[in-house]
Design an enzyme around this catalytic site. Structure first.
Site: not given
Ligand SMILES: N[C@H](CCC[C@H](N)C(=O)O)C(=O)O
Length: 279
Positions: A75, A156, A189, A208, A216
């Site tokens: 993140c 991710n 994502n 996601r 993001c």
């Protein structure tokens, strides 16, 4: 059950509930995570972050949960916010944050604009991951008006669709369909990207486990990698997300560097009812 203090922060409007769990890691069930995420009955967040102790060569371990209760490996925007907290606490301008995506180095000059080394992107089909062998630079996937994406794992899973006009895409409709396509065993994502007249990139993201967010960071990292692969960007670019711009750079070592702002909204306390999952 005790009440738990938290800090509400955001990076370009991608918002976080941040809990310092270094002394006492909180026990948060899926129901509690979703209750806290409820923007009417709870606090509301895109991601909930728990700062945890680490035995490795880092300042902390950062655990990341999406608002649907799923755990994420990376993140970027929250990493900037947590880095700011650690820098202020230790009065230093460089910290290392351990995540499931690896060890992320954060640096700053003013503690407001934070640069994160988001590490090496992974481009193998099994790294994304995909459920079948594909050329991840041109994935054979069409979802409505979206097709031929690039797959990038930043810890991710991300897929990046290049379109004529990112603003014109009905992301509310096509985002969840793409996110849950069977080609993505861990879901993904979803980014839609178009070139702006000034040469910058416009990026909109369906995340996601969350939905459309104002920004993001890991998607922005995936996008500079994908755009460079497709010849639509060089080694540096400004990416314009709904919440504002992020500065992206591909380092000589292949690492992706992301720079952007952070902001603190307020400090609060989670009530025991929320921790029991009662939104
Ligand atoms: N907002 C985050 C991305 C969270 C990714 C999460 N949606 C997932 O991978 O499941 C960022 O700034 O990178």
């Amino acid at each position: 059950m005790e009440q738990i203090p938290f800090i509400k922060m955001h990076g370009l409007g991608n918002d976080f509930v941040i809990i310092d769990g270094r002394a006492t890691p909180p026990e948060l069930s899926g129901a509690a995570l979703r209750a806290i995420a409820d923007r009417h009955r709870g606090v509301g967040y895109d991601q909930l972050i728990v700062m945890e102790p680490t035995a490795h060569d880092a300042d902390i371990f950062m655990r990341i949960y999406n608002s649907d209760g799923s755990e994420a490996e990376a993140c970027g925007n929250a990493t900037r916010c947590v880095a700011h907290l650690l820098m202020e606490e230790a009065d230093k301008n460089a910290v290392t944050i351990e995540t499931r995506a690896g060890f992320l180095a954060a640096t700053t000059e003013d503690r407001q604009h934070i640069v994160i080394d988001m590490g090496l992107p992974k481009l193998g089909w099994q790294d994304i991951p995909l459920s079948r062998e594909e050329d991840t630079k041109h994935i054979n996937l069409t979802v409505g008006p979206l097709s031929d994406p690039v797959g990038v794992n930043m810890g991710n899973p991300h897929v990046v669709f290049f379109v004529e006009d990112a603003e014109a895409v009905d992301l509310e409709k096509w985002g969840p369909i793409a996110e849950t396509d069977p080609i993505f065993p861990a879901k993904a994502n979803i980014s839609v990207v178009s070139k702006m007249e000034n040469g910058d990139l416009r990026l909109r993201v369906w995340e996601r486990g969350v939905g459309i967010t104002l920004a993001c960071g890991s998607a922005a990292c995936a996008t500079i990698v994908a755009a460079n692969i497709r010849g639509l960007a060089g080694k540096e670019a400004t990416l314009h997300l709904n919440g504002g711009p992020l500065d992206l750079r591909l380092g000589e070592n292949g690492h992706v560097f992301m720079g952007g702002p952070i902001a603190t909204a307020y400090h609060g306390t989670l009530d025991a009812n929320l921790l029991k999952g009662a939104a």
